[in-house]
Design an enzyme around this catalytic site. Structure first.
Site, PDB file in Angstrom:
ATOM      1  N   HIS A  40       0.836  -1.205   0.000  1.00  0.00           N
ATOM      2  CA  HIS A  40       0.000   0.000   0.000  1.00  0.00           C
ATOM      3  C   HIS A  40       0.873   1.259   0.000  1.00  0.00           C
ATOM      4  O   HIS A  40       0.599   2.234  -0.702  1.00  0.00           O
ATOM      5  CB  HIS A  40      -0.908  -0.047   1.238  1.00  0.00           C
ATOM      6  CG  HIS A  40      -1.797   1.123   1.352  1.00  0.00           C
ATOM      7  ND1 HIS A  40      -2.835   1.350   0.474  1.00  0.00           N
ATOM      8  CD2 HIS A  40      -1.792   2.165   2.201  1.00  0.00           C
ATOM      9  CE1 HIS A  40      -3.435   2.474   0.807  1.00  0.00           C
ATOM     10  NE2 HIS A  40      -2.826   2.985   1.850  1.00  0.00           N
ATOM     11  N   CYS A  46      14.546  -8.086 -18.910  1.00  0.00           N
ATOM     12  CA  CYS A  46      13.167  -7.673 -18.603  1.00  0.00           C
ATOM     13  C   CYS A  46      12.898  -7.686 -17.098  1.00  0.00           C
ATOM     14  O   CYS A  46      11.768  -7.600 -16.666  1.00  0.00           O
ATOM     15  CB  CYS A  46      12.159  -8.541 -19.342  1.00  0.00           C
ATOM     16  SG  CYS A  46      12.201 -10.269 -18.870  1.00  0.00           S
ATOM     17  N   ASP A  60      14.552 -12.992 -10.869  1.00  0.00           N
ATOM     18  CA  ASP A  60      14.772 -14.370 -10.437  1.00  0.00           C
ATOM     19  C   ASP A  60      16.247 -14.739 -10.494  1.00  0.00           C
ATOM     20  O   ASP A  60      16.762 -15.417  -9.595  1.00  0.00           O
ATOM     21  CB  ASP A  60      13.947 -15.339 -11.290  1.00  0.00           C
ATOM     22  CG  ASP A  60      12.534 -15.471 -10.750  1.00  0.00           C
ATOM     23  OD1 ASP A  60      12.385 -15.570  -9.518  1.00  0.00           O
ATOM     24  OD2 ASP A  60      11.578 -15.443 -11.545  1.00  0.00           O
TER      25      ASP A  60
HETATM   26  C1  PEP Z   1      12.320 -11.814 -13.629  1.00  0.00           C
HETATM   27  O1  PEP Z   1      12.391 -12.842 -12.952  1.00  0.00           O
HETATM   28  O2  PEP Z   1      13.214 -10.960 -13.684  1.00  0.00           O
HETATM   29  C2  PEP Z   1      11.109 -11.524 -14.416  1.00  0.00           C
HETATM   30  C3  PEP Z   1      11.061 -10.521 -15.263  1.00  0.00           C
HETATM   31  O3  PEP Z   1      10.031 -12.307 -14.222  1.00  0.00           O
HETATM   32  P1  PEP Z   1       9.062 -12.213 -12.932  1.00  0.00           P
HETATM   33  O4  PEP Z   1       9.435 -10.963 -12.173  1.00  0.00           O
HETATM   34  O5  PEP Z   1       7.692 -12.185 -13.478  1.00  0.00           O
HETATM   35  O6  PEP Z   1       9.419 -13.479 -12.212  1.00  0.00           O
HETATM   36 MG    MG Z   2      11.023 -14.457 -13.273  1.00  0.00          MG
END
Ligand code: PEP
Ligand code: MG
Length: 547
Positions: free
Chosen positions: A180, A478, A431
């Site tokens: 929040h 990403c 990750d």
């Molecule tokens: C990541 O792991 O960096 C990723 C873009 O996927 P998510 O955050 O959805 O696990």
């Molecule tokens: Mg990921």
């Protein structure tokens, strides 16, 4: 002078006196009859409704409205009635009330991420009900001078009770990026830090410097420090405002700037923020709240809307990344001791081998009918065999740009084999960082370990980037790392050719990259990779790149 570190969730620099929000906890037994408990719940629902209608921020209003609906949910009333069966006064109802919320709590917590962070909103309803029965009024917060709001955590009611016009920044010891506090701060455009362990012990009126971009709060900072941080922030914003168009370094090297999205609204927001395309469309949101699998037609409709909003541009769609801590309601799953290491992402194929085929079929159908440049990729790939399996199944349906997320250390180390099977890779640094550092990305106590600035993470990225270069495969990023301007430049220096981030981060990254050239990015990357710690890496890179 003491420095507290956490996760910066809303950028900006603020300096002002601390205004602490503390909550009174009812420690004595609370006697009540079932009827009094139901009346208290209704009173809480009415109070939440009243606060919702007075809330000036839309998301805060939505959370308060949702809370008042939960307080009136018949399932909750039933859960309480199942515990308090007699028409009598019970000596202490605090545990009965909390237990009645336990089912809702567990369901939300098991969904992970955004949903797990809503657990606090539930706890607050239980606490308010107990307060009401005990006759405790949480001290109305008389915020009358511009201040830095500091708390253990901020609930929607806390923020609804104070005059946020006087809030210079929000800093809380708990919470995550979608809590929040983060939502409210972004809505107000003020700096915020969450997971800032220890900050809640800073006394009222202490002068606190908050840097929401770096995630640091410093007590009694020197005026030079305050002015330096404010000037850096100003420079970043000014640079961002002056640069438009596709991403480029100062020497003209293109760096494709894409956005992450999880629904059609997000794709529209990305288009208006000037994204050159979508670098990560998270499809799992379309599955997680469903009791049955969305039909192929339903999926075609969703993907078609996404492609239409990005007509003529690249859209990288990730197949369902769920399982374990994000259970799919219609797939039977077993309890797992280590869900982040369990049957999630591509590994869902081990339970249901056809779900992804139906998703790919829907994607292929939507792609054929659109002008978007559709790329597809699979999450949580760890082996070349998995990459090959995905590529074969996607290509069979006519999908041409087929790739994998590089977010396990195995995929990064073995990228020469893994990327050889596909057309492109996309580094999931969220990750990848948690797995390289063996540190849960959702645990605020470990935020010093879950930064992609750590040279261990950068070395894993470097390995993958070198393999990608040798194979002439485009490799993008990403994860959240792409949204940090200096880190983005380091990633480019390591060989990454596209960066995908949440839409609000695009302007600053674009502005920053436009003033550095390729050789400088490479030098910054070399310095960061050979540093001994995440702090040294950041310092060394910043010295070369500038602020
Ligand atoms: C990541 O792991 O960096 C990723 C873009 O996927 P998510 O955050 O959805 O696990
Ligand atoms: Mg990921």
């Amino acid at each position: 002078m003491t420095q507290y570190s956490g996760i910066g969730v809303s950028p900006g620099v603020a300096h002002g006196p601390v205004f602490r929000i503390t909550r009174q906890v009812v420690r004595k037994p609370v006697p009540a009859s079932p009827r009094q408990v139901f009346a208290a719940l209704e009173a809480v629902a009415e109070e939440l409704e009243r606060r919702a209608s007075a809330a000036s921020i839309e998301v805060a209003r939505e959370v308060l409205e949702a809370q008042s609906m939960i307080a009136r949910d018949p399932a909750l009333v039933e859960a309480i009635a199942a515990r308090l069966t007699e028409d009598a006064v019970y000596p202490d109802v605090r545990d009965d009330i909390r237990d009645a919320f336990a089912g809702f709590r567990a369901a939300l917590a098991s969904l992970g991420g955004y949903f797990a962070e809503r657990v606090n909103d539930l706890d607050e309803i239980a606490d308010r009900t107990i307060d009401h029965l005990a006759g405790v009024t949480q001290v109305g917060s008389a915020l009358e001078v511009p201040s830095i709001i500091v708390a253990d955590d901020l609930t929607p009611s806390d923020t609804a009770a104070i005059d946020l016009d006087f809030a210079l920044a929000l800093v809380v010891a708990k919470g995550g990026p979608t809590s929040h506090t983060a939502i409210v701060a972004r809505g107000l455009g003020i700096p915020a830090i969450v997971g800032c362990v220890g900050v809640d012990s800073v006394p009222d009126l202490t002068m606190l410097l908050v840097d929401g971009r770096e995630g640091v709060a410093i007590t009694d900072a020197s005026l030079t420090e305050v002015a330096g941080r404010a000037a850096r922030e100003e420079a970043l914003r000014a640079r961002a405002a002056g640069v438009t168009g596709p991403g480029r370094l100062s020497d003209g090297t293109p760096v494709t700037l894409l956005a992450n999205a999880g629904n059609v609204d997000g794709v529209v927001a990305a288009a208006s923020a000037g994204a050159e395309g979508i670098g990560l469309f998270r499809t799992e949101l379309a599955f997680l709240d469903r009791q049955t699998e969305p039909t192929i037609d339903e999926q075609v409709e969703l993907y078609s809307s996404v492609f239409a909003a990005m007509a003529g541009r690249r859209v990288v769609v990730r197949t369902i990344d769920a399982g374990s801590d994000k259970p799919v309601p219609f797939i039977a799953a077993e309890h797992e001791e280590n869900p982040a290491l369990g049957v999630r992402g591509w590994r869902l194929n081990r339970i249901d081998n056809s779900l992804v085929d139906r998703q790919l079929q829907a994607l292929a159908m939507a792609a054929i009918a659109s002008t978007a440049d559709v790329w597809v990729m699979a999450p949580m790939i760890a082996t070349a065999q998995e990459a090959r399996d995905f590529a074969v199944r996607a290509r069979r349906l006519g999908l041409k740009h087929v790739g994998v997320m590089v977010e396990t250390p195995a995929a990064a180390i073995m990228a020469d084999h893994v990327l050889a099977e596909v057309n492109f890779g996309s580094l999931g640094t969220n990750d990848l960082t948690q797995y390289v550092m063996a540190a849960d990305r959702l645990d605020a106590r470990l935020s010093d370990l879950t930064t992609s600035w750590h040279p261990a993470v950068l070395r894993a990225i470097q390995l993958a980037a070198n393999h990608a270069r040798n194979l002439a495969r485009p490799l993008g990023v990403c994860g959240e790392a792409a949204a940090d301007p200096q880190l983005a430049a380091v990633l480019v220096g390591l060989g990454v050719s596209s960066l995908s981030m949440s839409p609000p981060a695009l302007a600053e990254v674009r502005g920053f990259l436009a003033h550095v050239d390729r050789a400088t990015c490479v030098r910054a990357a070399e310095a960061a990779v050979s540093a001994g710690s995440e702090l040294e890496a950041k310092l060394a890179a910043t010295e070369i790149l500038g602020d």
